[in-house]
Design an enzyme around this catalytic site. Sequence first.
Site, short mmCIF file in Angstrom:
data_model
loop_
_atom_site.label_atom_id
_atom_site.label_comp_id
_atom_site.label_asym_id
_atom_site.label_seq_id
_atom_site.Cartn_x
_atom_site.Cartn_y
_atom_site.Cartn_z
CB SER A 83 31.56 8.93 -18.82
OG SER A 83 31.13 10.15 -18.29
CE1 TYR A 187 26.66 9.35 -20.80
CE2 TYR A 187 27.41 11.51 -20.09
CZ TYR A 187 27.61 10.15 -20.19
OH TYR A 187 28.75 9.59 -19.69
N GLY A 331 34.85 8.30 -22.54
CA GLY A 331 35.08 8.95 -21.27
C GLY A 331 35.99 10.15 -21.44
#
Length: 392
Positions: A83, A187, A331
């Site tokens: 991410s 999110y 991420g």
Amino acid sequence: MGALATAALTATALTAPAAAAAGGGADGHTATRAAMRAQVEAGVPGVLGQVRDEDGVWRGSAGVADTRTGRPRLAEDRFRVGSITKAFVSVVLLQQEAEGKLSLDDNVEHWLPGVVRGNGNDGSKVTVRRLLNHTSGIYNYTDDPAMRERLTKGFFENRYRTYTPGQLVGIAMEHRPDFRPGEGWRYSNTNYVLAGMIAEKVSGRSYASEIERRILKPLGMRATTLPGTTPTMPAPHGRAYSKLEEASDAPIHDTTVLNPSWGGAAGEMISTAGDLNRFYGALLGGRLLAEPQQRELLTAVPTGEEGGAGYGLGVSTAQLSCGVRVWFHGGGIHGSSSMAASTPDGRHTAAFNLNADWTGDLASVVEAEYCGAAARPAAGGSKGLAGLAALR
């Protein structure tokens, strides 16, 4: 783990020899080195990192890149960053706004007619800004039970499967929104798949080519790629390891090779610690965006985490236990967990990667680097960092 992680996996122990960290002695990174070694002691096969500050560049590693051969992790190793991709997509849209090609207040329906519709979803109520700061309320497609099953227990049957952005958004549209647009924060990888689609509609080119043209080439990020549907990794790289399920005694699998189209604009990128530092230094240093767009980038909405944690447009912020505020993003993708961070002025950047996704604590490594603490305290401002670090 969070949205781009393979599952909410629990810790186990994997014995791996420690490799000496690059640099030694009183170099100002003793706590960081200790925190990296602690990751290996907790079961992570290997960890690598790079720091850039006023004293120059420091590189460190511990553990191994390959449990079969015992090769140590190398500073130049590439890894999937998950991410962290989102910040690059956000920069493209913000640059397009600066050029007068779109507005953050444009709604999704304007750019993608009929795409966000059904089951209470209404693209006319969702702005580009709400996509980028996760206040859209749109369901996260990686939370879909069938999709999660394919990404975890069904990984080997689906590792080469190609998903289109439309298919990923379609999975989200099978669910009702989590809340009305602008009335909450959650999110969602779907937000950035849509953002990538809008970037393409505005430019007439793929979002990957826009990232390459606007960011990678100008900054000289030669080791960073957007693989699309290509399952293999460019050299040099280590291996990526995942348990693919929650059981603590589950076997560890090599998940290095996979088609990352399921992550798309929400998380497909491959990079290095050095390139991520180059990007974060330029981004927080104000070298990628005009002043109005820089303000938008750093306008954070509260996430509910402690430590004054907030989410801007593709970047997170939190205050560490020692009072230092950082901007960062985590991420995660199969077998790879990463974090890139920077002080608000872009002068002290740090990027780290673990080649595991079931254990490890990158928040403690960042805490060690910026605060000199080998372990993140149980109480204090860095709780916000830990919470946001779980968002993958």
